[in-house]
Design a protein around this motif. Structure first.
Motif, PDB file in Angstrom:
ATOM      1  N   MET A  23       0.849  -1.181   0.000  1.00 31.00           N
ATOM      2  CA  MET A  23       0.000   0.000   0.000  1.00 31.00           C
ATOM      3  C   MET A  23       0.883   1.228   0.000  1.00 31.00           C
ATOM      4  N   ASN A  24       0.475   2.244  -0.743  1.00 34.37           N
ATOM      5  CA  ASN A  24       1.167   3.517  -0.672  1.00 34.37           C
ATOM      6  C   ASN A  24       0.140   4.631  -0.741  1.00 34.37           C
ATOM      7  N   ALA A  25       0.478   5.761  -0.176  1.00 31.51           N
ATOM      8  CA  ALA A  25      -0.411   6.916  -0.165  1.00 31.51           C
ATOM      9  C   ALA A  25       0.441   8.165  -0.296  1.00 31.51           C
ATOM     10  N   HIS A  37      -3.648  10.505  -3.260  1.00 30.63           N
ATOM     11  CA  HIS A  37      -3.785   9.232  -3.963  1.00 30.63           C
ATOM     12  C   HIS A  37      -3.458   8.087  -3.005  1.00 30.63           C
ATOM     13  N   VAL A  38      -4.089   6.959  -3.252  1.00 33.29           N
ATOM     14  CA  VAL A  38      -3.862   5.743  -2.484  1.00 33.29           C
ATOM     15  C   VAL A  38      -3.712   4.609  -3.471  1.00 33.29           C
ATOM     16  N   GLY A  39      -2.729   3.749  -3.267  1.00 35.28           N
ATOM     17  CA  GLY A  39      -2.515   2.599  -4.142  1.00 35.28           C
ATOM     18  C   GLY A  39      -2.435   1.314  -3.340  1.00 35.28           C
ATOM     19  N   LEU A  40      -3.091   0.276  -3.838  1.00 34.62           N
ATOM     20  CA  LEU A  40      -3.047  -1.052  -3.243  1.00 34.62           C
ATOM     21  C   LEU A  40      -2.540  -2.016  -4.296  1.00 34.62           C
ATOM     22  N   GLY A  41      -1.790  -3.021  -3.893  1.00 33.57           N
ATOM     23  CA  GLY A  41      -1.296  -3.971  -4.877  1.00 33.57           C
ATOM     24  C   GLY A  41      -0.735  -5.218  -4.249  1.00 33.57           C
ATOM     25  N   GLY A  50      -2.631  -4.220  -9.267  1.00 32.44           N
ATOM     26  CA  GLY A  50      -2.654  -2.968  -8.522  1.00 32.44           C
ATOM     27  C   GLY A  50      -3.915  -2.190  -8.757  1.00 32.44           C
ATOM     28  N   TYR A  51      -4.235  -1.336  -7.807  1.00 36.05           N
ATOM     29  CA  TYR A  51      -5.414  -0.485  -7.896  1.00 36.05           C
ATOM     30  C   TYR A  51      -5.036   0.861  -7.296  1.00 36.05           C
ATOM     31  N   ARG A  52      -5.300   1.939  -8.016  1.00 36.76           N
ATOM     32  CA  ARG A  52      -4.925   3.268  -7.536  1.00 36.76           C
ATOM     33  C   ARG A  52      -6.140   4.189  -7.578  1.00 36.76           C
ATOM     34  N   ARG A  54      -7.401   8.187  -6.984  1.00 34.48           N
ATOM     35  CA  ARG A  54      -6.981   9.597  -6.866  1.00 34.48           C
ATOM     36  C   ARG A  54      -8.059  10.404  -6.227  1.00 34.48           C
TER      37      ARG A  54
END
Length: 54
Positions: A23-25, A37-41, A50-52, A54
């Motif tokens: 996960m990143n934000a 933005h938030v990303g999951l993968g 992955g899924y992002r 915005r």
């Protein structure tokens, strides 16, 4: 919702070895204002999912 379900299934190890999700934000500031933005993968071998948002 389907993507999150697949991530949860793969992460729990129901189909074999558990996969650690990532996960990143972030927050950005630009001429249009403040953005987030938030990303999951997850990654297993050559496959990356992955899924992002915005």
């Amino acid at each position: 919702m389907a993507v999150l379900s697949l991530l949860a299934l793969a992460a729990c190890g129901a189909d074999g070895e558990p996969v650690q999700p990532t996960m990143n934000a972030g927050i950005s500031l630009g001429t249009g204002g403040v953005g987030t933005h938030v990303g999951l993968g997850l990654r297993k071998g050559p496959l990356t999912l992955g899924y992002r948002v915005r």
